[in-house]
Design an enzyme around this catalytic site. Structure first.
Site, mmCIF file in Angstrom:
data_model
loop_
_atom_site.group_PDB
_atom_site.id
_atom_site.type_symbol
_atom_site.label_atom_id
_atom_site.label_comp_id
_atom_site.label_asym_id
_atom_site.label_seq_id
_atom_site.Cartn_x
_atom_site.Cartn_y
_atom_site.Cartn_z
ATOM 1 C CG HIS A 1 -0.252 0.343 2.511
ATOM 2 N ND1 HIS A 1 -0.177 1.631 3.008
ATOM 3 C CD2 HIS A 1 0.390 -0.435 3.411
ATOM 4 C CE1 HIS A 1 0.477 1.626 4.160
ATOM 5 N NE2 HIS A 1 0.836 0.384 4.433
ATOM 6 C CB CYS A 2 1.114 4.240 -1.819
ATOM 7 S SG CYS A 2 -0.450 4.504 -2.684
ATOM 8 C CB ALA A 3 -0.076 8.187 0.940
ATOM 9 N NE ARG B 1 -3.591 6.103 -6.054
ATOM 10 C CZ ARG B 1 -3.058 6.520 -7.189
ATOM 11 N NH1 ARG B 1 -2.528 5.659 -8.018
ATOM 12 N NH2 ARG B 1 -3.066 7.806 -7.497
#
Length: 473
Positions: A29-31, A33
């Site tokens: 995951h990113c910030a 999504r």
């Protein structure tokens, strides 16, 4: 407990909708999504994913299936997916797998983005320092404290200069470090190579540019200067240097690897950098900058109209990271960034179109999705609004493009120029803390008003919601 149980149920539904755990190669995951690599894209039930609670949109891009949950929430869902017994992977490993997909142009832009994105926070801070210095040195602001520009001490100005100039003076070190990291080399070698490019022993690039110093002529035809503020030479030195280091490590015995590999890497790459890579790519850099400047200086607001309209389409394609390079170049060479105000209008318009959908619909789920997504766009993250709402119903997205084009047109007409990059809309006001601020606000409000009103009148009604639901069923 209930929230954790809800998140586990959402995680279970997401896994099921993308074809089950047997279809998941890896996830991270990113910030905002959840990023998932799948074996078979055809097994993804897009409509089912979009109807899951807390999902603000989902799309396949850069070789990854990306499900938007928003900041904070994505961390909880990620942990919930892990609690189902699935093993996550790092973002770096996920990117490595994703690099194998997409066409060559998409892969190249993605790699370019991987190098520049990590250094953007430093450039954001530098832009804010520039904006604050501009604010604090304005005659009007100084007058509030009974002072004039002559009252500002030289030591204070020197301090602000350290804050605003350091990142760009040593930009090659940042770029070379990041390139070595991305391409599998030792980042510390990238830092040293980048610092070599701006070593004080070399003629300063800014001094050569203004005529107060001359380039060193090697073999009477190779001009050698420092590369303060340059991007492309450091990027390609980092790319080739990392690959050369990996080449050496496979062939040099372990007993002497620690001594020989760094020595040869630095010697060969700085020689190529100063005498070949630097002059060639610095010239290319000048061509790119001149072409960008030419586009932005087109009369009658043409640049703003075109860029403002097409910017969010480029965001959808996933190749918008190319603008990072252009903005860095503009800031380094001219001290200002005309791109920012144009792009900001485009994002603000998408947020306003999404807001109109949220306020007009009677559907509770769509309202709960639209309003936070619109606010996210006003904070500079437009993907939830685009993928979660506007693109789903098409018309709001197109109307948002129109609003962005008008706002960008106005930004070009007013010749707005940011002091930094990477922050937009509401946070972006910090880049216009001077006489431009009222015009910056006017451009954004105009773009938002057009997008909001047109979406409210022509862009959305709940019948469209029913059509989408019927297609899903």
């Amino acid at each position: 407990m209930n929230m954790a149980a809800d998140n586990r149920e959402i995680a279970r539904q997401v896994v099921e909708a993308i074809g089950g755990r047997e279809n998941i190669a890896s996830f991270a995951h990113c910030a905002t999504r959840l990023r998932i690599m799948v074996y078979d894209q055809k097994k993804i039930d897009q409509k089912k994913v979009e109807q899951i609670d807390k999902v603000k949109g989902a799309f396949f891009n850069s070789g990854q299936y990306q499900v938007i949950f928003g900041t904070g929430t994505v961390n909880q869902i990620f942990e919930a997916v892990e609690s189902l017994g699935m093993e996550s992977t790092s973002k770096e490993e996920l990117k490595s797998q994703a690099k194998k997909s997409g066409n060559p142009f998409q892969r190249a832009i993605r790699t370019f983005g991987d190098v520049f994105v990590p250094i953007i926070p430093v450039l954001v801070a530098t832009g804010l320092f520039m904006g604050l210095r501009g604010l604090l040195t304005q005659d009007t602001v100084l007058a509030w404290f009974g002072a004039t520009p002559d009252d500002i001490s030289a030591n204070f100005l020197l301090f602000t200069q350290v804050l605003t100039d350091t990142a760009f003076a040593f930009l090659p070190a940042l770029v070379a470090w990041s390139a070595f990291r991305v391409f599998g080399g030792s980042p510390v070698l990238g830092i040293v190579l980048g610092l070599m490019l701006v070593n004080p022993a070399l003629p300063n690039a800014y001094s050569v540019a203004n005529g107060s110093a001359e380039a060193l002529m090697i073999f009477d035809f190779i001009p050698v200067v420092g590369y303060q503020g340059s991007v492309l030479p450091a990027f390609f030195i980092g790319l080739l240097g990392a690959k050369f280091e990996r080449f050496l490590r496979k062939r040099i015995p372990d007993a002497i690897d620690l001594i020989v590999t760094p020595f040869l890497t630095l010697l060969v790459m700085i020689t190529l950098g100063l005498f070949a890579i630097g002059p060639v790519f610095h010239s290319l850099e000048e061509v790119v900058l001149n072409a960008t400047t030419f586009l932005l200086e087109l009369p009658f607001g043409i640049a703003g109209l075109v860029i403002g309209f097409f910017n969010q389409i480029i965001v959808v394609t996933g190749v918008h990271h190319i603008f990072n390079f252009l903005e860095i170049q503009l800031l380094e060479k001219t001290g200002s960034n005309p791109f920012n105000a144009i792009v900001t209008s485009a994002m603000a318009a998408q947020g306003a179109a999404c807001l109109a959908v949220g306020l007009k619909t009677r559907n509770k789920k769509l309202k709960a999705l639209s309003l936070p997504s619109a606010f996210s766009a006003l904070l500079g993250i437009s993907e939830p609004a685009i993928f979660g709402v506007n693109l789903r119903y098409v018309r709001p997205f197109v109307i948002g493009l129109i609003g962005g084009g008008v706002g960008g047109f106005m930004a070009s007409i007013f010749q707005l120029e940011a002091t930094g990059m990477a922050i937009t809309v509401i946070p972006g006001t910090l880049l216009y803390l001077n006489s431009q601020l009222p015009l910056y606000i006017l451009c954004n409000v105009t773009a938002m008003a057009i997008a909001f009103v047109l979406t409210w009148m022509f862009g959305f009604n709940d019948k469209m919601l029913e059509e989408v639901h019927s297609e899903a069923n």
